[in-house]
Write a protein that holds these residues in place. Sequence first.
Motif, PDB file in Angstrom:
ATOM      1  N   THR B 356       0.849  -1.198   0.000  1.00 55.62           N
ATOM      2  CA  THR B 356       0.000   0.000   0.000  1.00 55.62           C
ATOM      3  C   THR B 356       0.876   1.238   0.000  1.00 55.62           C
ATOM      4  OG1 THR B 356      -0.030   0.092   2.381  1.00 55.62           O
ATOM      5  CG2 THR B 356      -1.793  -1.144   1.337  1.00 55.62           C
ATOM      6  N   GLY B 357       0.240   2.359  -0.283  1.00 54.06           N
ATOM      7  CA  GLY B 357       0.965   3.624  -0.309  1.00 54.06           C
ATOM      8  C   GLY B 357       1.107   4.251   1.067  1.00 54.06           C
ATOM      9  N   THR B 358       0.314   3.775   2.045  1.00 54.20           N
ATOM     10  CA  THR B 358       0.355   4.407   3.363  1.00 54.20           C
ATOM     11  C   THR B 358       1.496   3.864   4.213  1.00 54.20           C
ATOM     12  OG1 THR B 358      -0.796   4.620   5.454  1.00 54.20           O
ATOM     13  CG2 THR B 358      -1.430   2.776   4.102  1.00 54.20           C
ATOM     14  N   ILE B 361       0.760   1.229   7.494  1.00 59.03           N
ATOM     15  CA  ILE B 361       0.768  -0.237   7.407  1.00 59.03           C
ATOM     16  C   ILE B 361       2.196  -0.637   7.100  1.00 59.03           C
ATOM     17  CG2 ILE B 361      -0.113  -2.236   6.151  1.00 59.03           C
ATOM     18  CD1 ILE B 361      -2.703  -0.738   5.716  1.00 59.03           C
TER      19      ILE B 361
ATOM     20  N   LEU C 112      -7.119   1.775   0.233  1.00 61.28           N
ATOM     21  CA  LEU C 112      -5.827   1.106   0.456  1.00 61.28           C
ATOM     22  C   LEU C 112      -4.667   1.863  -0.178  1.00 61.28           C
ATOM     23  CD1 LEU C 112      -6.993  -2.542  -0.050  1.00 61.28           C
ATOM     24  CD2 LEU C 112      -5.912  -1.679   2.010  1.00 61.28           C
ATOM     25  N   GLN C 113      -4.958   3.063  -0.711  1.00 57.08           N
ATOM     26  CA  GLN C 113      -3.930   3.928  -1.292  1.00 57.08           C
ATOM     27  C   GLN C 113      -3.072   3.198  -2.321  1.00 57.08           C
ATOM     28  OE1 GLN C 113      -1.802   6.405   1.368  1.00 57.08           O
ATOM     29  NE2 GLN C 113      -3.588   6.958   2.578  1.00 57.08           N
ATOM     30  N   GLN C 114      -3.755   2.570  -3.279  1.00 54.04           N
ATOM     31  CA  GLN C 114      -3.043   1.948  -4.380  1.00 54.04           C
ATOM     32  C   GLN C 114      -2.636   3.032  -5.378  1.00 54.04           C
ATOM     33  OE1 GLN C 114      -2.448  -1.603  -4.417  1.00 54.04           O
ATOM     34  NE2 GLN C 114      -3.028  -1.151  -2.337  1.00 54.04           N
ATOM     35  N   SER C 164      -3.255  -6.852  -5.370  1.00 60.08           N
ATOM     36  CA  SER C 164      -1.960  -6.341  -4.926  1.00 60.08           C
ATOM     37  C   SER C 164      -1.042  -7.489  -4.526  1.00 60.08           C
ATOM     38  CB  SER C 164      -2.178  -5.391  -3.758  1.00 60.08           C
ATOM     39  OG  SER C 164      -0.959  -4.998  -3.205  1.00 60.08           O
TER      40      SER C 164
END
Lengths: 448, 448, 448
Positions: B356-358, B361, C112-114, C164
């Motif tokens: 994920t981009g965050t 996590i 999920l900030q993909q 993902s």
Amino acid sequence: MTHPEYNPSKEDRMEDQAKPVEPSSLRRAWARFLKGVSYFSGDMEVFGKWMEKRFFLLQLLDWVLRGAAQVMFVNNPLSGLIIFAGLILQNYWWALNGFVGTLFATISALILQQSRGAIAAGLYGYNGILVGLLMAVFSNAGDWYWWLLLPNIFMSMMCPIVSSALASINSRWDLPVFTLPFNILVCLHMVATGHYNHHFPQVLIQPRSELPNITWSEIDVAKLFRSIPVGIGQVYGCDNPWTGGTFIISLFISSPITCAHAILGSAAGMVSGLALSAPFEDIYFGLWGYNCVLACIAIGGMFYALTWQVHLLAITCAFFCAYLGSAIANVMSRFGLPSCTWPFCLSALTFLLLTTGTKRIFKLPLAKVTYPEKNLAFYWRLKKQEKAEKALKERKESEEREEQLKAMNEEVILNEKEQLKLELQRMEEEKKEKALSTTPSKDSKKGG
Amino acid sequence: MTHPEYNPSKEDRMEDQAKPVEPSSLRRAWARFLKGVSYFSGDMEVFGKWMEKRFFLLQLLDWVLRGAAQVMFVNNPLSGLIIFAGLILQNYWWALNGFVGTLFATISALILQQSRGAIAAGLYGYNGILVGLLMAVFSNAGDWYWWLLLPNIFMSMMCPIVSSALASINSRWDLPVFTLPFNILVCLHMVATGHYNHHFPQVLIQPRSELPNITWSEIDVAKLFRSIPVGIGQVYGCDNPWTGGTFIISLFISSPITCAHAILGSAAGMVSGLALSAPFEDIYFGLWGYNCVLACIAIGGMFYALTWQVHLLAITCAFFCAYLGSAIANVMSRFGLPSCTWPFCLSALTFLLLTTGTKRIFKLPLAKVTYPEKNLAFYWRLKKQEKAEKALKERKESEEREEQLKAMNEEVILNEKEQLKLELQRMEEEKKEKALSTTPSKDSKKGG
Amino acid sequence: MTHPEYNPSKEDRMEDQAKPVEPSSLRRAWARFLKGVSYFSGDMEVFGKWMEKRFFLLQLLDWVLRGAAQVMFVNNPLSGLIIFAGLILQNYWWALNGFVGTLFATISALILQQSRGAIAAGLYGYNGILVGLLMAVFSNAGDWYWWLLLPNIFMSMMCPIVSSALASINSRWDLPVFTLPFNILVCLHMVATGHYNHHFPQVLIQPRSELPNITWSEIDVAKLFRSIPVGIGQVYGCDNPWTGGTFIISLFISSPITCAHAILGSAAGMVSGLALSAPFEDIYFGLWGYNCVLACIAIGGMFYALTWQVHLLAITCAFFCAYLGSAIANVMSRFGLPSCTWPFCLSALTFLLLTTGTKRIFKLPLAKVTYPEKNLAFYWRLKKQEKAEKALKERKESEEREEQLKAMNEEVILNEKEQLKLELQRMEEEKKEKALSTTPSKDSKKGG
């Protein structure tokens, strides 16, 4: 399944050089015999190189024969020829299908411009022969059903594609593809058509709901022993013990280590069958043996260098493979499928992925794999080299230490000399000083 | 399942140093209590280090106990001891088989010269205990059928081989092997023998053709709540709620975060069972819980650093795992197999592969994984460090900017001074010029 | 399924520049037409860029529409709109479920900030639409069973997680994930619930025990030809030929090459069905076509640059996919499952893993994949560049060779001159010597 190495066998050349030194006629004869043997044992490199300049169709035949033998990891056209003889002994139609499969798999690899070295080693043929043979063996349409050649050719020609795809994945872990393409393609054909298909019916395979009672008194020891060659024959789907015997000969010609492990593997499979209370008919028929044969060959000297530890590992792998074989046969029978050589592939891959701390279990780099005897020579050379390097390093270190010691000693001696000199100087100066101190001039010059 | 880190916990040492500074007796007592707790909570590092110098058999016992607890990701011999107590509470024969499995798996890892640190952390034992236990649980031959120890020992000794092979693959994605070796080996044994085998019969598991009608009025709320500890007990194949309760205690000793997620996971599984209209008996029996327990622990703080986002992810994973569990149970029952912990392995691996981009996590590098509390400390330290570096960078930048500003200001001032000087010079020159212009000499010198 | 490239199409700009040079009105009209077409064909980049500054909900709608079309590898909102029209033509309830699936899959990817670029290209939506649609298609609860939206939303939201995770694995071989997340999630839902579930019953799918007799006289040629558009419709689970026709139009708008391969693939599937003696009803229903459609599109120009060799490879892949489709359908039916698009995924991945020695089969780097026409342009540019570089290199080499030749010639000439000079000198000296020899002085100076 082995990558060829094109450097002429140095052992032979060394023998040639050694001959004039020791002129005993017996030794000379022995050397000559060894040289003769080297021409058709192992991977027959000299023959392979000689073939390179021949007519294309002859070359293709060489590749097809090598492909037939590569099922057992043997890169040897003579073994391939004997194997085809064994197949003809079993069934003409099956032998024909096997030949067609090998031929078209090799042609397809040529069309797709795969590595020429791999094609010449028969690495694109062995899946083809198995696809051809087993499609004929499991066909329910009877022998000489010519339509079968159509899916046979199609599936054989798919072999190099599936091989190449699997190699792309397995090469990440430096693993071979084994007979996975064959397993995939034959299962695909069988489950796509099935027993009730009108064009290409398959033999009926059903899950067992109940096992017959086993009475140990009924065991037939002769048949039990015969199951060992039969198990080797079952690698090619053949139940004729003579065919199995022929295969043993073809293995012995190329590599005695391979041959020994094949027999050991088949025996391990037979014992496992008895331990897991399998029906005697299955054991006699060699169904418990063929996967163990392949697994035992693969681990015992082919992809690992043969040591005692590896030998034990190979036997463990054979037992594990037999266990796995029973499991996979039970699962696949639900779909009307035979277990093919899935158990061998999965158990051998598992044992090749193993990493240990001991140096006695040495996995050869895939590009260096040839046949057990040569692999062993490679391993020994490597070890010798390492030892030599280590010894050199140690000698260097000890020399350096000695030199350091010498240097230190010299320094110490020098220092002592210096100190002596300095002492003498000081003494002399002190003398002078004393002399001077009597004369009162130049006292201001010395500053303590 | 965690790799041990051998640096003594700095927190304790810091507390020791902090004590003399704050002499309040209450605080001192609290610190002493914390220090005492640190000796038997977490991964009991001090004990582990102390053990290193003991007799080999004592060490082996430590490894076996840690192995027993590692099923729940707990690297703690005390938890292992409590777990064995729970197993004895359930069934003597099962406990014995579990012990034999752990012991032989550890011995096999020693023979194969696997990483000593991993063996000492029990990472080669946890598959062994599950293999031993579940082979006894699913055997149809009744308790105290001593022949069962033979396949039990064989399969336990295969554990390190399969573990090592799977680790070779999973390490490419920095993933653990979880209980995959156990799943593979127990399924292999069960499907290889089956219900009708004469030597090693298995319990009969059949696919469900019709589901019983569900009447919500018949629901037993007490049993529903009891299914939460039972679900935790089912991780080891135990249906006794007291055994499950014992396991909860053993988890709490080592890591309260793990304990909380275990309970949450079991509850999520129970709710999923109700949502998918599962038979109440299955839910009461804990079959919907145990996979979710493991999945929720693995995601919730063990392999990810625990934040609110990760906590939500862990609960999502538990629900997904329950769904997957139902699916896999239905598929496996066709082959007479239980679902083992396949659902947990597959769902946890899926959620660990997520990118994920965050930054909230954060997946810990596998070598740094210990237990949730310590992982969290590691994550916080990392974040602090990053912040400090960022602040330092920013301060540097701002200083540079200030300096630049100062330099610019100075330049400006200098320039202004220069200009003033120049102005003055010009003015003076002009004055002179004017003065000179009155005197007619040297006019030719100025060229405009 | 393609990664977007954000550089405005240079072709258009070049046309603008080219216009003033050639003022013929016909050409001008043609250029204007091409420019107009470029606005809504291909991947509609200009529209996508224009959308970036719009209201968020409008953007989301764009992404959802692109997601709907990405099932066929088309990154075009207009195609997506037409596809939704086709779905509505088939069944309102299915269309609604498809829309909900796409929407929630996209929202989940946002949470999920993909990668924003991938979301904007619809790469997180296409699995969602299939999950939503097919869960409605295979539900046995009838249309407008509103509870179905719950698992629909849950499974759609799981799509980005599974995508993902799979991408983490597949990216190691630079492979796309195709519709694998859809296959996994729909099969999971169906097998977790099954036909007899009280909340979410599935349609009953059973393995075939006997095939009906095939009488070739009964064949309906009209239906056989209609099976081609039906096969394309079955990609979205629709059996209405008009819906299939609509899909063909939507493909043609974006990319004629894709459209042609879709039709070819459907035809190949139909022929395979006849060859393997499938029941005519299955063929008419398009079940033999849809996987081949997708496989043929994927290989034929989408992930490989389209050459004649690749075109043949795509057709081979379509036939292989049909074979595989029959096999997988037979296996999955044992678990009450449809074959979904597993055959497409597995066959396309196999063909994408293929490595060959020929340069005419060029696999595009995944990040450069857009749509067949643009891929082809990329391939041509690359080839031109290579050629130019080669030519440059050759020219340089030849120049160097010429210079070397020149230098050598010069050297030769110089040498010759030198030699001539030396000769002359020698001759002169000899003359002098002769002259001197007559005079007897200085004889001792010359030492031979």
